[in-house]
Design a protein around this motif. Structure first.
Motif, PDB file in Angstrom:
ATOM      1  N   SER A 215       0.829  -1.202   0.000  1.00 30.86           N
ATOM      2  CA  SER A 215       0.000   0.000   0.000  1.00 30.86           C
ATOM      3  C   SER A 215       0.868   1.259   0.000  1.00 30.86           C
ATOM      4  N   ILE A 216       0.277   2.349  -0.467  1.00 30.66           N
ATOM      5  CA  ILE A 216       0.971   3.627  -0.510  1.00 30.66           C
ATOM      6  C   ILE A 216       0.241   4.615   0.379  1.00 30.66           C
ATOM      7  N   GLN A 217       1.013   5.241   1.249  1.00 28.68           N
ATOM      8  CA  GLN A 217       0.523   6.306   2.115  1.00 28.68           C
ATOM      9  C   GLN A 217       1.030   7.626   1.542  1.00 28.68           C
ATOM     10  N   TYR A 218       0.229   8.651   1.650  1.00 31.98           N
ATOM     11  CA  TYR A 218       0.602   9.917   1.007  1.00 31.98           C
ATOM     12  C   TYR A 218       0.636  11.069   1.997  1.00 31.98           C
ATOM     13  N   VAL A 219       1.613  11.962   1.781  1.00 33.10           N
ATOM     14  CA  VAL A 219       1.596  13.295   2.362  1.00 33.10           C
ATOM     15  C   VAL A 219       1.396  14.268   1.205  1.00 33.10           C
ATOM     16  N   VAL A 220       0.319  15.029   1.268  1.00 35.67           N
ATOM     17  CA  VAL A 220      -0.032  15.981   0.217  1.00 35.67           C
ATOM     18  C   VAL A 220       0.079  17.377   0.818  1.00 35.67           C
ATOM     19  N   ALA A 221       0.985  18.183   0.285  1.00 32.08           N
ATOM     20  CA  ALA A 221       1.305  19.463   0.903  1.00 32.08           C
ATOM     21  C   ALA A 221       1.075  20.623  -0.049  1.00 32.08           C
ATOM     22  N   ASP A 222       0.689  21.753   0.522  1.00 31.03           N
ATOM     23  CA  ASP A 222       0.610  23.019  -0.190  1.00 31.03           C
ATOM     24  C   ASP A 222       1.952  23.723  -0.020  1.00 31.03           C
ATOM     25  N   PRO A 223       2.760  23.819  -1.084  1.00 28.41           N
ATOM     26  CA  PRO A 223       4.086  24.421  -0.925  1.00 28.41           C
ATOM     27  C   PRO A 223       4.038  25.869  -0.436  1.00 28.41           C
ATOM     28  N   ALA A 224       2.958  26.580  -0.731  1.00 31.06           N
ATOM     29  CA  ALA A 224       2.879  27.994  -0.367  1.00 31.06           C
ATOM     30  C   ALA A 224       2.682  28.204   1.125  1.00 31.06           C
ATOM     31  N   THR A 225       1.885  27.336   1.767  1.00 34.95           N
ATOM     32  CA  THR A 225       1.541  27.544   3.176  1.00 34.95           C
ATOM     33  C   THR A 225       2.160  26.500   4.097  1.00 34.95           C
ATOM     34  N   LYS A 226       2.730  25.432   3.528  1.00 29.08           N
ATOM     35  CA  LYS A 226       3.292  24.322   4.301  1.00 29.08           C
ATOM     36  C   LYS A 226       2.223  23.499   5.030  1.00 29.08           C
ATOM     37  N   ALA A 227       0.951  23.704   4.695  1.00 25.93           N
ATOM     38  CA  ALA A 227      -0.112  22.851   5.224  1.00 25.93           C
ATOM     39  C   ALA A 227      -0.092  21.528   4.470  1.00 25.93           C
ATOM     40  N   CYS A 228      -0.497  20.454   5.145  1.00 24.40           N
ATOM     41  CA  CYS A 228      -0.493  19.153   4.486  1.00 24.40           C
ATOM     42  C   CYS A 228      -1.616  18.279   5.027  1.00 24.40           C
ATOM     43  N   ALA A 229      -1.892  17.215   4.273  1.00 23.50           N
ATOM     44  CA  ALA A 229      -2.797  16.152   4.698  1.00 23.50           C
ATOM     45  C   ALA A 229      -2.083  14.827   4.542  1.00 23.50           C
ATOM     46  N   VAL A 230      -2.435  13.872   5.373  1.00 23.93           N
ATOM     47  CA  VAL A 230      -1.965  12.492   5.237  1.00 23.93           C
ATOM     48  C   VAL A 230      -3.146  11.666   4.738  1.00 23.93           C
ATOM     49  N   ILE A 231      -2.910  10.865   3.710  1.00 28.53           N
ATOM     50  CA  ILE A 231      -3.968  10.039   3.128  1.00 28.53           C
ATOM     51  C   ILE A 231      -3.607   8.564   3.316  1.00 28.53           C
ATOM     52  N   ASP A 232      -4.512   7.823   3.925  1.00 27.53           N
ATOM     53  CA  ASP A 232      -4.424   6.373   4.103  1.00 27.53           C
ATOM     54  C   ASP A 232      -3.162   5.911   4.846  1.00 27.53           C
ATOM     55  N   PRO A 233      -2.912   6.448   6.042  1.00 24.95           N
ATOM     56  CA  PRO A 233      -1.754   5.983   6.813  1.00 24.95           C
ATOM     57  C   PRO A 233      -1.955   4.556   7.328  1.00 24.95           C
ATOM     58  N   VAL A 234      -0.851   3.831   7.477  1.00 25.57           N
ATOM     59  CA  VAL A 234      -0.868   2.420   7.844  1.00 25.57           C
ATOM     60  C   VAL A 234      -0.405   2.241   9.292  1.00 25.57           C
ATOM     61  N   LEU A 235      -1.169   1.466  10.056  1.00 24.30           N
ATOM     62  CA  LEU A 235      -0.741   0.982  11.363  1.00 24.30           C
ATOM     63  C   LEU A 235      -0.182  -0.416  11.167  1.00 24.30           C
ATOM     64  N   ASP A 236       1.060  -0.644  11.561  1.00 22.95           N
ATOM     65  CA  ASP A 236       1.726  -1.915  11.302  1.00 22.95           C
ATOM     66  C   ASP A 236       1.099  -3.040  12.137  1.00 22.95           C
ATOM     67  N   PHE A 237       0.959  -4.203  11.499  1.00 23.56           N
ATOM     68  CA  PHE A 237       0.386  -5.370  12.174  1.00 23.56           C
ATOM     69  C   PHE A 237       1.025  -6.628  11.626  1.00 23.56           C
ATOM     70  N   ASP A 238       1.445  -7.508  12.513  1.00 26.01           N
ATOM     71  CA  ASP A 238       2.016  -8.800  12.142  1.00 26.01           C
ATOM     72  C   ASP A 238       1.022  -9.893  12.528  1.00 26.01           C
ATOM     73  N   PRO A 239       0.344 -10.514  11.559  1.00 24.88           N
ATOM     74  CA  PRO A 239      -0.686 -11.506  11.903  1.00 24.88           C
ATOM     75  C   PRO A 239      -0.122 -12.757  12.557  1.00 24.88           C
ATOM     76  N   LYS A 240       1.148 -13.040  12.364  1.00 28.28           N
ATOM     77  CA  LYS A 240       1.716 -14.252  12.956  1.00 28.28           C
ATOM     78  C   LYS A 240       1.896 -14.106  14.465  1.00 28.28           C
ATOM     79  N   SER A 241       2.329 -12.928  14.898  1.00 31.11           N
ATOM     80  CA  SER A 241       2.558 -12.713  16.325  1.00 31.11           C
ATOM     81  C   SER A 241       1.439 -11.939  16.998  1.00 31.11           C
ATOM     82  N   GLY A 242       0.573 -11.289  16.182  1.00 35.04           N
ATOM     83  CA  GLY A 242      -0.445 -10.413  16.749  1.00 35.04           C
ATOM     84  C   GLY A 242       0.108  -9.076  17.183  1.00 35.04           C
ATOM     85  N   GLY A 243       1.346  -8.779  16.784  1.00 41.10           N
ATOM     86  CA  GLY A 243       1.977  -7.536  17.210  1.00 41.10           C
ATOM     87  C   GLY A 243       1.540  -6.345  16.384  1.00 41.10           C
ATOM     88  N   THR A 244       1.412  -5.193  17.032  1.00 39.98           N
ATOM     89  CA  THR A 244       1.134  -3.936  16.350  1.00 39.98           C
ATOM     90  C   THR A 244       2.299  -2.982  16.596  1.00 39.98           C
TER      91      THR A 244
END
Length: 301
Positions: free
Chosen positions: A23-52
């Motif tokens: 998957s791809i996570q995005y930071v989308v920024a306005d260069p003029a104001t330095k404001a940004c949004a994050v789109i579809d951030p990922v929380l890491d998860f390992d199904p074998k261990s159940g670790g996050t």
């Protein structure tokens, strides 16, 4: 792995590729104001261990700090079936508001039934700060954002049109990857075709940023194309040029696909806005896996 694009008057887009989930996570920024949004951030998860873990999200937060950006939005395109959303974690870290399409309430109701989770969390979208309707607009700094309702992959999918860039989640892949599956509960190949046509009606020069790249042929990951390139080269859209032929192609292909490895893990987290289940009396959190919920699904042999 990251890639960045910047030009005057256009959003600066930086993609972060997650190797575990493609998957791809995005930071989308306005260069003029330095404001940004994050789109579809990922929380890491390992199904074998159940670790996050929060390594992926923390990498993005470090990038935002290093670049001197100011986070104004944390956006999900839909409740994901193949990774956990880190929207809740990022909100806790930054205080930025979260948003998703308003039809997420339909997905919540559907999956609460599958998990038998009635009463565990409200199916009213209140886990996000804003529920976007089709055509809603808002801003990231001076950049105008338009929300496009693009169902098919899920009931709730939306795309975000930001300047000359559109973030299309799992509707379109890179041209050599084709289009997204539409066989999840609430999915529809016919709706997917119509959503794709809406995206392809944008000007040819609009940059298209996809939510996954499965690296066909083992190539390096890619996630940026254009509307014009999708029209000319997308392997599914050039093969199936009518609604009926596309529906036939998509449904036939979907019948051969196994369910995503994390779908039953991820949806119960993502319908909560990326929040893990509450700890039980022993202080631990538990996921609930419904057995035989999809008896006709293809097996991943």
């Amino acid at each position: 792995m990251t890639q960045a694009r910047q030009a005057p008057g256009r959003p600066q887009v930086t993609g972060f590729f997650d190797k575990r989930t493609f998957s791809i996570q995005y930071v989308v920024a306005d260069p003029a104001t330095k404001a940004c949004a994050v789109i579809d951030p990922v929380l890491d998860f390992d199904p074998k261990s159940g670790g996050t873990a929060t390594r992926s999200a923390d990498e993005i937060l470090r990038f935002i700090e290093r670049e001197g950006l100011r986070i104004e939005w944390i956006l999900d395109t839909h409740p994901h079936a193949d990774h956990f959303s880190a929207a809740g974690y990022m909100k806790d870290r930054t205080g930025a508001p979260t948003g998703i399409g308003e039809r997420v309430t339909d997905v919540q109701k559907l999956w609460q039934g599958i998990y038998n989770l009635e009463g565990c969390c409200p199916a009213d979208g209140s886990q996000w700060d804003r529920l976007f309707a089709d055509g809603d607009t808002f801003r990231i700094g001076d950049l105008a954002v338009e929300v496009m309702f693009t169902p098919g992959h899920t009931l709730a999918s939306v795309a975000y049109l930001i300047g000359d860039a559109v973030f299309v989640h799992d509707t379109l892949f890179m041209p050599d990857g084709g289009t997204a599956r539409a066989d999840f509960p609430g999915g529809s190949a016919r709706d997917l075709w119509r959503s794709i046509q809406r995206i392809l009606a944008l000007p040819d020069g609009v940059r298209v940023f996809t939510g996954h790249d499965y690296q066909p042929g083992g190539r390096e990951p890619r996630w940026e194309s254009t509307v014009g390139l999708q029209k000319r080269e997308n392997i599914h859209l050039t093969q199936a040029t009518t609604e009926e032929s596309f529906v036939a192609l998509r449904e036939a292909r979907d019948r051969t696909l196994a369910m995503p490895k994390l779908i039953l893990h991820a949806l119960q987290v993502n319908i909560r806005g990326g929040r893990l289940p509450e700890p039980e009396e022993d202080g631990r959190r538990y996921l609930k896996i419904p057995l035989d919920a999809f008896p006709d699904a293809a097996w991943d042999d």
